[in-house]
Write an enzyme that holds these catalytic residues in place. Structure first.
Site, PDB file in Angstrom:
ATOM      1  N   LYS A  39      -9.709   2.575  -2.354  1.00  0.00           N
ATOM      2  CA  LYS A  39      -9.918   2.015  -1.022  1.00  0.00           C
ATOM      3  C   LYS A  39     -11.262   2.476  -0.446  1.00  0.00           C
ATOM      4  O   LYS A  39     -11.533   3.669  -0.352  1.00  0.00           O
ATOM      5  CB  LYS A  39      -8.774   2.447  -0.104  1.00  0.00           C
ATOM      6  N   GLU A  52       0.847  -1.197   0.000  1.00  0.00           N
ATOM      7  CA  GLU A  52       0.000   0.000   0.000  1.00  0.00           C
ATOM      8  C   GLU A  52       0.882   1.248   0.000  1.00  0.00           C
ATOM      9  O   GLU A  52       1.911   1.297   0.673  1.00  0.00           O
ATOM     10  CB  GLU A  52      -0.885  -0.006   1.246  1.00  0.00           C
ATOM     11  N   CYS A  58      -5.487  -2.897   2.803  1.00  0.00           N
ATOM     12  CA  CYS A  58      -5.226  -2.760   4.231  1.00  0.00           C
ATOM     13  C   CYS A  58      -6.478  -2.854   5.110  1.00  0.00           C
ATOM     14  O   CYS A  58      -6.968  -3.942   5.369  1.00  0.00           O
ATOM     15  CB  CYS A  58      -4.458  -1.462   4.480  1.00  0.00           C
TER      16      CYS A  58
END
Length: 255
Positions: A106, A40, A140
């Site tokens: 995300k 990431e 994540c």
């Protein structure tokens, strides 16, 4: 499919230095792989200073990813900070060997670090079709939200890239294994190592897990390139034999 997971320290907000470092690691790969996975925010580290380091979709880092993909005849993926229409995204790019790009923004922004104050959340789940594999992209903090990752599309690989700190490594390990078992899919998690500018320590634990929860690559703590090979045929045969996914709940995500 053969995949290279690159676990590395990151140079804080130094885009050129991170690109150079990953270039060296990619060039060190001696065998043919189909996909290279970076962590990431691989070009900056997990920074909230989006306005200073964001790049456009025509920026140098994306051009570099396309160059690597074409030169090595490989797909490459990882997330970076992208600006678009005066907004900032933690965006996971998937660059095909042709240079074509697909991406995932995300969805679950890490409010504990204030990510939701600086970045715009994504709304769409992204499934990539590549070499006969369906690959679900996640970033994540998404790992903590199993509903969004639920395998309603019959994807074959669930891929997480992260800056997940040492203090919560136990959760990282447990949740990656849970996602593999509940979705009957391969799961790869690629994390960073080192200490960032906010003094958070990362010990990696990049890993690969099969559709029954067994390690193909046990959690790694050192910097390196780790190569795993996935067998879709065996996974599909196991799914058909056990047929757990046929009993999954139906649901709709509203926002």
């Amino acid at each position: 499919m053969k995949i290279a997971l690159i676990q590395s320290d990151l140079y804080w907000e130094d885009i050129a230095k991170n690109r150079s470092h990953f270039n060296e690691q990619i060039n060190s790969i001696q065998q043919k792989v189909d996909l290279i996975v970076l962590p990431e925010m691989f070009s900056t580290g997990f920074t909230m200073n989006a306005s200073a380091v964001a790049e456009t979709m025509q920026g140098e880092t994306i051009l570099w990813m396309q160059s690597v993909a074409k030169e090595k005849n490989v797909a490459i993926t990882g997330s970076l900070i992208v600006t678009e229409k005066a907004q900032y995204y933690n965006r996971m790019l998937f660059v095909f060997p042709s240079g074509e790009i697909q991406y995932y923004n995300k969805r679950h922004l890490f409010s504990l670090a204030g990510e939701d104050k600086f970045y715009t959340k994504g709304t769409q789940k992204t499934i990539i079709d590549y070499l006969g594999w369906k690959i679900c992209l996640q970033i994540c903090y998404d790992l903590r939200f199993p509903v969004f990752a639920r395998n309603t599309e019959n994807y074959d690989l669930l891929l997480y890239v992260a800056n997940w700190p040492k203090v919560r490594t136990n959760a990282w390990d447990a949740l990656l294994k849970a996602r593999a078992i509940e979705n009957m899919t391969y799961v790869l998690g690629v994390n960073r190592i080192g200490v960032d500018a906010n003094n958070y320590e990362y010990i990696g634990h990049s890993q690969a897990i099969d559709f029954l929860g067994h390690f193909l690559l046990e959690p790694q703590e050192q910097e390196g390139v780790f190569i795993v090979e996935l067998d879709k045929k065996t996974m599909l045969e196991t799914r058909q034999k056990l047929d757990f996914l046929s009993d999954k709940d139906e649901f709709e995500i509203l926002n």
